[in-house]
Write an enzyme that holds these catalytic residues in place. Structure first.
Site: not given
Length: 856
Positions: A558, A562, A598-599, A719
Site C-alpha cells: 500500500h 498502489h 485513497h490509501d 482498488d
C-alpha cells in the site's frame, strides 16, 4: 303497651326543653356505674353531660396515644370518622387524599364508606380500586379548590355535585358535609360526610361537631404529611449524594456512569423494578444507509423522533430488578417487543419529553402494558412512572421507567420530583463523558497530527525542481513565474499520454520510477481538461502530486505505486471505459483525486489490526478506520494553500468535490462493498432496458444517487484492479500483497500474541493460489462482470480476471497434486516400515514356535 326507641327519639326531638331538663338531672351512682361499666365505688359523676364529656375525653386520649405510637394514619382517621358518623348521624364518611400526577391535581379515595359499624379493612381502598376526582369535578373537588368547608343541604341544588360515584356504587346522595384538611396553605386531604340519617340535612350544630373532630384529624394528617415530605426530602438528598458520588467516579462512559449511579441509589427509589433505555445519539445517517431510501428500495423512516429530530432507537436497555432476589439485566439492541418497550411508553416519553405517571397500568388505554406475569415469581406491572433523561444540550439521551411503588400506591408528585431530580442530574452529568470523549479525541488527533508531521512532509522547494526546473531555465522560483512559463516547462517534462500507456487497462508501473508516476498523475489532469477549466495553479498541482507521493509510506504494497495505480484505473475507466459521459468535469476531477488519495499514509495493516492494537486511529474513528484516516489526511493536504488544487472553485463547487471524495474514499472499505453490490446490479439491469444510448446517458447524468453508487463501485474496481492485470504483472503484485499480509501476521503473532488467520500466516504461504481463487470468486468477479455488462469497453478487465483465475487455479491444482503425491509417498513409506517391522517380528518369533500370518 311497649315503647320503641324510635318513639322515644321522636318525643325528645319534639320536646327539647324536656330533654335538656331530663339529661341535666343528677343520677344515682348505681346508674352511672351501669352506663360506664365501672365499679360503683369509683363513680364521681352525676349527669349524662359529664358522662359524655368523659367518654369524649377518653376517645381523644386514645387517638393521641395512637398518633404518639406511630399507628398508621388510616387507623386514626378511621376512628375519627366512625365517631363523627355516630355523633352527627351521617350514613357514611370518606377520606380523599390530595395528590398531583403528571402536573395535574386530583383527590383519591383512601377511606370510603366509613360508618358506625364499619371495619377498617373493609373501608381501606386498595390502589387499583381508587375513585379519583379531578379538582374541577364534584363537591370534594370544589372544597379542595376553594379550601373552605361546605354544607350542602340538597345536592340537587348544588352546581358542583357530580353523580358519577353514585352511578358507580348504586347509591343516592342527598346531602353532604365536607371540609378540607390544610397544612399551611396546602391542601392535604378532604373529609366528607354524606346523608344525615335523622334529619333532612346536616345542621349547624352538626357542622360545628364535624369541624371540632376534624381538628384532631387535621393534626394527624399534618403529622403524616410532614413525615412523608421529610422522608421524601431525605431520600432525595441521599439519592443525589450517592448518585453524584458514582457519577464523578466514572467519567469515561455514559453507560457505565448511569449504571453505577442507578444501581447505587436503588434503595431510595421506592419501587419494585426500573429500567433505563439508552437512545442512539446519531443525527445523520451514513450515505450507504441513505442510498436504499433514495433508490426507492426502502420506505423513508416515518416513525417517532426525539424533539431534536433523531430517530428513536433504544440501543440498550438496562433492567434493574429489586423485588425478590436483586438482579440486573443488560439487553443490547433490544427488540421492539421487549417488555420494557412494547407498551410504547418509553418511545412516547422520548418523543414528547413528557413525564408520564400511570396509576393503573392494566386499565391504561393509551399504552398496552403486558398483563401477564413477567417472571416466575408472578410479578406484574401495576403502576408506572416514566421520565426522560435530558442532557445540558436539551437532548434526550435516554428514558428511565419505574414500576410498582413498594407500598402499592401510585407514584405521586413527590415521587415525580424525586425521580426527575435524579434523571436531570444524570442528564447533566452526561456532560462529563462527553467532555472526556472530546478531550480523548483531541488527544488522539494530536498524536495522529504529530505522527503525520514527523512522517509526511510537504513538497519542498528543492524537490519541486525535479519537475518544474524554473531555477535552471528562468533562474526563479516557480511562485515567481507566470503560468505560461510553467506550462512551457511541463510540456517538455511530462511524459504524454502514450509513453506509459496511461489510457490502457493493462498499464503496469514496473518500468516507471516513482517520479515518472508523479509526472503521469499530473498528465492525467491535463488529459481530462480540468487544469485550465478550473484554473488550477500549475505549481500547486505539481506540489500536490509530489506531496501525495510522499504521503504514502514506503511499505510493501500500500505504497505510492498502489495509490497511483488506483488513480490511473479511475482515469482509464472514465476515459477508455467511457464512464466519463455520466459525470461533469468537476466530478471527474474529484474522482481522479480520490483515487490518488485513497490509501495515503497506509500503515501496512488493516482496520481490524488497528482495533486489536488499540491504535489511536481506532479510538478516533468508529468504522472504516483507515479509510477515514486516508480521507482526513487527504483533506489535511488540501487544506494547505500551496497544495489546494481546488482553491479557485466557488463554495458550492468545493462542497460538491469534497462530498464526492468523502464517498469515494470511504467506499474503498470492502466491509461496505456488499452493501452496494445489489444496488449497482440493479442500475446495470436498468441500463439494459434502454435502447437509446443518449436517453440513458441523459437519465444517468441527472441521477445523483445512482451516479454516486456507480462511482463507489468504480473505486472498488480501481482498488482491486491489480487482479485484472496481465498474468506477469498480477502474479508479482499478488506476492507483494501477500508479503504485506504476512508482515501483519508476524505482528499479530509477536506483538499481539495472537495466531493470524491463514491469509496472513506466512507459514501457509503455499496456500496462496487457493486463497487467490477464493478471493476472485467471492469478491472480485462480480465487480468486473457487472462493469463489462454495464459498459462493454470495460471487458478487458473482466477477461483479465478470468485469465488470472485460470492461472491461479492451475497453480492450486499443481500444489494440491504435489501435496497429494507427498501424502501418498509418506503413506507408502509408513506402510513399508510397518511391513518390515512385521517381518522382523516373524523372524524373531520362529524359535518359540509361534506362527504369524502376514498379508502384505
Amino acid at each position: 303497651m311497649s315503647v320503641k326507641s324510635e318513639d322515644v327519639e321522636k318525643f325528645l326531638d319534639g320536646n327539647p326543653g324536656f330533654a335538656k331538663n331530663y339529661f341535666a338531672k343528677k343520677l344515682k351512682p348505681g346508674a352511672v356505674a351501669s352506663v360506664m361499666g365501672i365499679p360503683e365505688s369509683k363513680v364521681d359523676l352525676e349527669s349524662f353531660k359529664e358522662i359524655s364529656q368523659v367518654e369524649e375525653g377518653e376517645m381523644f386520649f386514645d387517638l393521641i396515644k395512637d398518633m404518639q405510637e406511630n399507628v398508621n394514619m388510616e387507623k386514626v382517621i378511621f376512628k375519627i370518622l366512625k365517631r363523627i358518623s355516630a355523633l352527627i348521624h351521617a350514613d357514611r364518611c370518606s377520606l380523599f387524599m390530595y395528590r398531583q400526577r403528571n402536573g395535574i391535581a386530583e383527590l383519591a379515595t383512601r377511606l370510603f364508606d366509613v360508618n358506625t359499624t364499619a371495619k377498617l379493612e373493609e373501608c381501606m381502598v386498595p390502589p387499583d380500586s381508587e375513585i379519583v376526582f379531578p379538582l374541577d369535578i364534584g363537591i370534594v373537588g370544589h372544597v379542595a379548590q376553594t379550601k373552605k368547608p361546605i354544607n350542602v343541604k340538597d345536592v340537587n341544588e348544588s352546581s358542583h355535585f357530580s353523580s358519577f360515584v353514585d352511578e358507580l356504587t348504586e347509591y343516592t346522595t342527598r346531602n353532604v358535609l365536607a371540609a378540607p384538611v390544610m397544612n399551611g396553605k396546602d391542601v392535604v386531604a378532604v373529609i366528607m360526610a354524606i346523608n344525615k340519617t335523622t334529619g333532612p340535612y346536616f345542621t349547624d350544630e352538626d357542622e360545628d361537631l364535624f369541624l371540632k373532630y376534624l381538628k384532631v384529624g387535621t393534626l394527624n394528617l399534618k403529622i403524616y404529611h410532614l413525615s412523608y415530605l421529610h422522608n421524601c426530602e431525605t431520600r432525595k438528598g441521599q439519592l443525589l449524594l450517592w448518585s453524584a458520588n458514582k457519577v464523578f467516579e466514572e467519567l469515561t462512559d455514559i453507560e457505565r456512569q448511569f449504571h453505577k449511579a442507578l444501581y447505587t441509589v436503588r434503595a431510595y427509589l421506592n419501587c419494585d423494578r426500573y429500567s433505563v433505555g439508552l437512545l442512539d445519539m446519531t443525527k445523520e445517517k451514513e450515505f450507504f444507509d441513505i442510498w436504499p431510501v433514495l433508490m426507492g428500495e426502502q420506505a423513508p423512516y416515518s416513525g417517532p423522533v426525539t424533539p431534536d429530530g433523531r430517530e428513536i432507537n433504544f440501543y440498550k436497555v438496562i433492567d434493574y430488578i429489586l423485588h425478590g432476589k436483586e438482579e440486573i439485566k443488560v439487553i443490547p439492541n433490544p427488540p421492539a417487543d421487549h417488555w420494557a418497550l412494547v407498551s410504547g411508553l418509553p418511545t412516547y416519553v422520548a418523543e414528547s419529553g413528557f413525564i408520564c405517571n400511570i396509576m393503573n397500568a392494566a386499565a391504561e388505554e393509551m399504552f398496552t402494558f403486558q398483563t401477564e406475569p413477567l417472571d416466575d415469581r408472578g410479578w406484574t406491572i401495576k403502576n408506572v412512572l416514566s421520565l426522560p433523561i435530558v442532557n445540558k444540550k436539551e437532548e434526550i439521551v435516554g428514558v428511565a421507567t419505574f414500576y410498582n411503588r413498594k407500598d402499592g400506591k401510585p407514584f405521586d408528585e413527590q415521587d415525580e420530583q424525586l425521580m426527575e431530580a435524579l434523571t436531570q442530574f444524570l442528564g447533566w452529568s452526561a456532560l462529563n463523558p462527553d467532555t472526556y470523549d472530546k478531550m480523548n479525541k483531541l488527544e488522539n488527533r494530536k498524536d495522529i497530527a504529530q505522527d503525520m508531521v514527523l512522517y509526511h512532509v510537504k513538497c519542498r522547494d528543492d524537490e519541486i525542481q525535479n519537475v518544474l526546473k524554473t531555477r535552471e531555465i528562468y533562474g526563479r522560483e516557480p511562485r515567481d513565474c507566470e503560468e505560461d512559463e510553467l506550462w512551457q516547462i511541463l510540456k517538455k517534462e511530462l511524459p504524454g499520454p502514450t509513453k506509459f500507456e496511461i489510457y490502457e487497462f493493462r498499464f503496469s508501473d514496473f518500468d516507471c520510477t516513482e517520479m515518472d508516476l508523479v509526472m503521469c498523475g499530473i498528465q492525467m489532469y491535463y488529459e481530462v481538461g480540468v487544469v485550465k477549466k478550473f484554473q488550477i495553479p500549475q505549481e500547486v498541482l505539481v506540489r500536490f502530486m509530489y506531496s501525495v507521493s510522499k504521503g504514502y509510506r514506503r511499505i510493501t504494497y500500500h505504497n505510492w505505486r498502489h495509490g497511483f495505480n488506483v488513480g490511473q484505473t479511475m482515469f482509464t475507466l472514465l476515459t477508455t471505459g467511457k464512464l466519463k459521459r455520466y459525470y461533469t468535469d468537476l466530478e471527474v476531477m474529484a474522482m481522479i483525486t480520490a483515487g490518488f488519495l485513497h490509501d495515503i499514509d497506509h500503515r501496512g495493516t488493516n482496520n481490524l489490526y488497528q482495533v486489536k492494537s488499540q491504535n489511536p486511529l481506532a479510538k478516533l474513528h468508529g468504522s472504516s478506520i483507515l479509510e477515514r484516516h486516508h480521507l482526513e489526511f487527504g483533506k489535511f493536504l488540501l487544506a494547505d494553500e500551496t497544495l489546494n488544487i481546488f482553491q479557485n472553485l466557488n463554495r458550492r463547487q468545493t462542497e460538491h468535490v469534497f462530498h464526492l471524495i468523502d464517498i469515494a474514499i470511504i467506499a474503498t472499505d470492502l466491509a461496505l462493498y456488499f452493501k452496494k453490490r445489489t444496488m449497482f446490479q440493479k442500475i446495470v439491469d436498468l441500463s439494459e432496458t434502454y435502447e437509446d444510448e443518449k436517453k440513458w446517458v441523459d437519465f444517468m447524468s441527472l441521477e445523483t444517487t445512482r451516479k454516486e453508487i456507480v462511482m463507489a463501485m468504480m473505486m472498488t474496481a480501481c482498488d482491486l484492479s491489480a487482479i485484472t492485470k496481465p498474468w506477469e504483472v498480477q502474479s508479482k503484485v499478488a506476492l507483494s500483497v501477500a508479503a504485506e499480509f504476512w508482515e501483519q501476521g508476524d505482528l499479530e503473532r509477536t506483538v499481539l500474541e495472537q495466531q493470524p488467520i491463514p491469509m496472513m500466516d506466512r507459514n501457509k504461504a503455499a496456500e496462496l493460489p487457493k486463497l487467490q481463487c477464493g478471493f476472485i470468486d467471492f469478491v472480485c468477479t462480480f465487480v468486473y462482470k457487472e462493469f463489462s455488462r454495464f459498459h462493454p469497453s470495460i471487458q478487458p478487465m473482466f477477461d483479465g480476471i478470468l485469465n488470472n483465475r485460470k492461472e491461479w487455479k492451475a497453480l492450486q491444482e499443481a500444489y494440491e497434486a504435489k501435496l497429494k503425491a507427498a501424502e501418498e509417498a509418506a503413506k507408502a513409506k509408513q506402510e513399508a516400515a510397518a511391513a518390515k517391522h512385521a517381518t522382523n517380528n516373524n523372524a524373531s518369533g520362529g524359535s518359540s514356535g509361534s506362527k504369524t500370518c502376514s498379508i502384505c
